[in-house]
Motif scaffolding. Structure first.
Motif, PDB file in Angstrom:
ATOM      1  N   CYS A 153       0.830  -1.213   0.000  1.00 34.60           N
ATOM      2  CA  CYS A 153       0.000   0.000   0.000  1.00 34.60           C
ATOM      3  C   CYS A 153       0.862   1.259   0.000  1.00 34.60           C
ATOM      4  O   CYS A 153       0.473   2.283  -0.563  1.00 34.60           O
ATOM      5  CB  CYS A 153      -0.932   0.001   1.215  1.00 34.60           C
ATOM      6  SG  CYS A 153      -2.228  -1.246   1.112  1.00 34.60           S
ATOM      7  N   ASN A 190      -5.920   2.013   3.241  1.00 34.78           N
ATOM      8  CA  ASN A 190      -5.807   0.945   2.239  1.00 34.78           C
ATOM      9  C   ASN A 190      -5.342  -0.372   2.865  1.00 34.78           C
ATOM     10  O   ASN A 190      -5.829  -1.446   2.496  1.00 34.78           O
ATOM     11  CB  ASN A 190      -4.866   1.365   1.112  1.00 34.78           C
ATOM     12  CG  ASN A 190      -5.431   2.494   0.283  1.00 34.78           C
ATOM     13  OD1 ASN A 190      -6.639   2.734   0.269  1.00 34.78           O
ATOM     14  ND2 ASN A 190      -4.561   3.218  -0.400  1.00 34.78           N
ATOM     15  N   SER A 191      -4.424  -0.283   3.817  1.00 42.47           N
ATOM     16  CA  SER A 191      -3.923  -1.489   4.483  1.00 42.47           C
ATOM     17  C   SER A 191      -5.038  -2.168   5.267  1.00 42.47           C
ATOM     18  O   SER A 191      -5.216  -3.382   5.193  1.00 42.47           O
ATOM     19  CB  SER A 191      -2.769  -1.149   5.430  1.00 42.47           C
ATOM     20  OG  SER A 191      -1.661  -0.656   4.718  1.00 42.47           O
TER      21      SER A 191
END
Length: 107
Positions: A41, A61-62
């Motif tokens: 990410c 995002n992670s």
């Protein structure tokens, strides 16, 4: 001979994020999987011109990817993006909802 090349170190902010997420997903995902997700990410954003938003974007995002992995039957299998074709096939399988009348499909 056969020596692994060291992965580039993540900046401290992302190492702390990796440690936090590893603790959050302990027992569900290995630290190596969490580290790879954070690294994957971070990588596309590593040269961002405006770096102020990078940490929050990487964290968001992670977390999304880790949640997807935890929901999968085999969390070690690589994530695959749905293609447009498979998305369209799901849309064509919509069934009419009672009360909407003829020719209308449920959302």
């Amino acid at each position: 001979m056969g020596a692994k090349t060291a992965e580039p170190a993540l900046p401290d902010t992302f190492q702390k994020l990796t440690d936090h997420l590893t603790a959050s997903y302990a027992g569900l995902l290995t630290p190596a999987v969490v580290r790879k997700v954070v690294r994957d990410c971070y990588q596309p954003l590593s040269n961002a011109r405006i770096a102020g938003y990078v940490p929050i974007l990487v964290e968001h995002n992670s977390r999304d990817r880790l949640r997807q992995l935890v929901r999968r039957p085999d969390p070690t299998a690589p994530l695959r993006e749905e293609s447009d074709e498979s998305h369209e096939s799901h849309e064509s399988e919509a069934t009419p909802s009672p009360g909407l009348g003829e020719g209308f499909e449920a959302p």
